[in-house]
Design a protein around this motif. Sequence first.
Motif, mmCIF file in Angstrom:
data_model
loop_
_atom_site.group_PDB
_atom_site.id
_atom_site.type_symbol
_atom_site.label_atom_id
_atom_site.label_comp_id
_atom_site.label_asym_id
_atom_site.label_seq_id
_atom_site.Cartn_x
_atom_site.Cartn_y
_atom_site.Cartn_z
ATOM 1 N N HIS A 102 0.954 -1.343 -0.314
ATOM 2 C CA HIS A 102 -0.130 0.229 -0.205
ATOM 3 C C HIS A 102 0.483 1.279 -0.039
ATOM 4 C CE1 HIS A 102 -3.628 -2.181 1.163
ATOM 5 N NE2 HIS A 102 -2.968 -2.740 1.387
ATOM 6 N N PHE A 103 0.102 2.086 -0.830
ATOM 7 C CA PHE A 103 1.107 3.908 -0.695
ATOM 8 C C PHE A 103 0.203 4.875 -0.351
ATOM 9 C CE2 PHE A 103 4.155 1.204 -3.721
ATOM 10 C CZ PHE A 103 5.257 1.911 -2.963
ATOM 11 N N ASP A 104 0.012 5.331 0.553
ATOM 12 C CA ASP A 104 -0.693 5.798 1.254
ATOM 13 C C ASP A 104 -1.175 7.079 0.181
ATOM 14 O OD1 ASP A 104 -2.525 4.019 2.188
ATOM 15 O OD2 ASP A 104 -1.805 4.763 4.266
ATOM 16 N N GLY A 105 -0.351 7.907 -0.386
ATOM 17 C CA GLY A 105 0.380 8.843 -1.267
ATOM 18 C C GLY A 105 1.749 9.522 -1.689
ATOM 19 N N VAL A 106 1.737 9.303 -2.863
ATOM 20 C CA VAL A 106 2.617 9.923 -4.189
ATOM 21 C C VAL A 106 2.452 11.037 -4.743
ATOM 22 C CG1 VAL A 106 4.917 8.630 -5.321
ATOM 23 C CG2 VAL A 106 3.371 6.878 -3.328
ATOM 24 N N ILE A 117 10.312 -6.744 -11.121
ATOM 25 C CA ILE A 117 9.218 -6.681 -12.131
ATOM 26 C C ILE A 117 7.525 -5.947 -11.388
ATOM 27 C CG2 ILE A 117 7.177 -8.527 -11.952
ATOM 28 C CD1 ILE A 117 8.863 -10.664 -11.347
ATOM 29 N N LYS A 118 7.523 -4.739 -12.367
ATOM 30 C CA LYS A 118 7.033 -3.868 -12.703
ATOM 31 C C LYS A 118 5.196 -4.610 -12.201
ATOM 32 C CE LYS A 118 4.799 0.217 -14.485
ATOM 33 N NZ LYS A 118 4.824 0.905 -15.681
ATOM 34 N N VAL A 119 4.777 -4.073 -10.523
ATOM 35 C CA VAL A 119 3.629 -4.578 -9.731
ATOM 36 C C VAL A 119 2.677 -3.810 -10.102
ATOM 37 C CG1 VAL A 119 4.942 -6.102 -8.569
ATOM 38 C CG2 VAL A 119 4.870 -4.221 -7.858
ATOM 39 N N GLY A 120 2.953 -2.647 -10.427
ATOM 40 C CA GLY A 120 2.064 -1.290 -10.430
ATOM 41 C C GLY A 120 2.406 -0.016 -10.542
ATOM 42 N N GLU A 121 1.470 1.086 -10.827
ATOM 43 C CA GLU A 121 1.926 2.822 -10.972
ATOM 44 C C GLU A 121 0.646 3.355 -10.680
ATOM 45 O OE1 GLU A 121 0.037 2.509 -15.569
ATOM 46 O OE2 GLU A 121 2.076 1.786 -15.312
ATOM 47 N N ASN A 122 0.566 4.860 -11.090
ATOM 48 C CA ASN A 122 -0.274 5.687 -10.377
ATOM 49 C C ASN A 122 0.790 6.887 -10.526
ATOM 50 O OD1 ASN A 122 -2.838 5.872 -8.228
ATOM 51 N ND2 ASN A 122 -1.499 6.757 -7.437
ATOM 52 N N LYS A 123 -1.200 8.046 -11.225
ATOM 53 C CA LYS A 123 -0.860 9.210 -11.570
ATOM 54 C C LYS A 123 -1.899 9.712 -10.393
ATOM 55 C CE LYS A 123 0.803 8.992 -16.243
ATOM 56 N NZ LYS A 123 0.078 8.611 -17.455
ATOM 57 N N GLY A 124 -1.130 11.065 -9.750
ATOM 58 C CA GLY A 124 -2.373 11.738 -8.934
ATOM 59 C C GLY A 124 -1.590 11.568 -7.802
ATOM 60 N N GLY A 125 -1.468 12.585 -7.068
ATOM 61 C CA GLY A 125 -0.801 12.785 -5.788
ATOM 62 C C GLY A 125 -0.999 12.385 -3.844
ATOM 63 N N TYR A 126 -3.054 11.877 -4.239
ATOM 64 C CA TYR A 126 -3.217 12.876 -2.925
ATOM 65 C C TYR A 126 -4.424 11.193 -2.552
ATOM 66 C CZ TYR A 126 -2.596 17.813 -3.516
ATOM 67 O OH TYR A 126 -1.532 18.822 -3.128
ATOM 68 N N ILE A 127 -4.360 10.537 -3.383
ATOM 69 C CA ILE A 127 -5.307 8.991 -3.187
ATOM 70 C C ILE A 127 -4.322 8.166 -2.926
ATOM 71 C CG2 ILE A 127 -7.446 8.060 -3.599
ATOM 72 C CD1 ILE A 127 -8.146 10.237 -3.139
ATOM 73 N N PRO A 128 -4.860 6.981 -2.409
ATOM 74 C CA PRO A 128 -3.603 5.116 -2.170
ATOM 75 C C PRO A 128 -3.970 4.558 -3.011
ATOM 76 C CG PRO A 128 -5.113 6.199 0.533
ATOM 77 C CD PRO A 128 -5.113 6.924 -0.522
ATOM 78 N N PHE A 129 -3.404 3.644 -3.094
ATOM 79 C CA PHE A 129 -3.058 2.766 -3.883
ATOM 80 C C PHE A 129 -2.632 1.671 -3.887
ATOM 81 C CE2 PHE A 129 0.699 4.775 -5.038
ATOM 82 C CZ PHE A 129 1.240 3.815 -5.639
#
Length: 568
Positions: A102-106, A117-129
């Motif tokens: 879990h990343f709560d904010g990046v 091994i790539k396991v995920g990606e995200n755009k936008g800094g305020y929502i956990p993923f």
Amino acid sequence: MKANNFQQLKTTDKKLDSIPLSEYPRPQLVRDSYINLNGEWEFAISSDKNSIPNFDKKIIVPYCIESYLSKINYRYPTTTYYFYKKEITLDKSFIKDKVLLHFDGVDQECDVFVNSIKVGENKGGYIPFTCEIKDALNIEGTNTITVIVRDTLNHDYPWGKQRIDRKGMWYTPVSGIWKSVWLESVSSDYIKSIKIETTLEEVKIKIDSEATSKKITIHTPNNDIIRRTKENEIVVKIPSPICWDVNNPYLYSFDIETPNDKISSYFGLRTFSIKKKNGYPYFFLNDQPVFIHGLLDQGYYPDGIYTPHSYNEYERDILRMKELGFNTLRKHIKIEPLYFYYLCDKHGMLVIQDFVNNGGYNFIRDTALPTIRIYFPEWTLFKSKKADKIFYDQMEKTVDLLYNSTSLFMYTIYNEAWGQKNPDKAYKVLKELDSTRLIDSTSGWFKRKQSDFTSLHIYFREISFKPSDKPIFISEFGGFGYKLNEHSFNPDNTYGYGLFTNQEDYQNAVNSLYFNQVIPNIKNGLMGTIYTQVSDVEDETNGLLTYDRKVCKVHKEDMLKIKEQLKI
């Protein structure tokens, strides 16, 4: 460039824990499986995303790169890629069907790798993923987590009040990991989420799980209430109910157990509504009128910027404002870690949540002219389709994230004209997502038809308003500046709405504002006010607290006299 030039202006002098902010990050869905990954990570920068550099620095997670607490304290060009690396080993007994990272904010966009091994990606800094990483793990040995981040401050995505050339009401940018990073391991039929809705007498709990049976245990002062069900939704009537409010924030704890999972949570029995009294509409909490006596809360700290040294800093802010008589915080275009909302639930502090703005901004069009009541009629044309789509996506994710919060009673869709586009449509979409909360569609100006309030920002003039069929809400006002140089971010620049040079004049101005303008207007339909603000923020010196939280600029006795008169 150096991000902060004020290393001595810190909210605390205590040494950082080896695992900072180690509290369980999700207080309303707690399970025993938990490994916190905050603390020291390896760090490097590069101009090439595909070329892993030598990790020649250390960074403290979860503090943004620009912050003093991160130990980097530097603002790199927007072309920079940030590389984070941490090696971990996991006990076999920890690993179940799924391992969730879990990343709560990046902020602002990132790619996540485990053992290359790539396991995920995200755009936008305020929502956990969350990334599911079991297939990438080396169960017998060491595992390497690598996160590659870039922050271009792309305004298609939420950006709040961050600006590269920070000054005035715009603040230091926040790049990289700024909320907790953590692991849990779960069964394949685990409880993914819960959704809580309450009245004054009962609670409805919706469970997202493929488990075939569930046992719900609600802990009450007298006896536990136990229910068993195969369904994913249950309604429980609470005997001798104790309601949550600002003076008695009673919370019921409960557990949900399935054959392979167990979580703990809580709820408060409360309702929010608008009803009439003496011919005017007001806000009602639990069917009783309550004047919204609130403060703008931007959640900035000098040593961690977006992230406090400790969650105790959140708690101290909340309790200080309660002690001064305030009952509401307007969380201003920033989404905090869930622990903040838990503390508001715990201490009885109502919360207004702003959605984080994206899209463009123009000072003349969006702030200066509206402040003196000159409006552009075609303001809805200033947002791209891409940015608008992202805004609605982030709106839905924000609602999902905060839905269970007991203290959250109102959303702000658009602050002033920042990224506004068709607020009537946004109101309808938000009501479908969450019909239990109230909505301020256009905080300040550029109102349209759909909103639960007539929402005004009043600076530089006396409080006055026209009669309305909706509750009158002054969602920003005051903002008097009183600067204490030894506790200020910037000795050279000062930003605020009027400037006082001594405490007596400052306190008298605050007293006069409430006694001569706010209190007399309650009988005319004024249902609440949000004073700017909890604390100074960088150049702004209009907080009740200094930026380092070491000085309260107002007298408690004066503020409590104000509170006693703010009654509907």
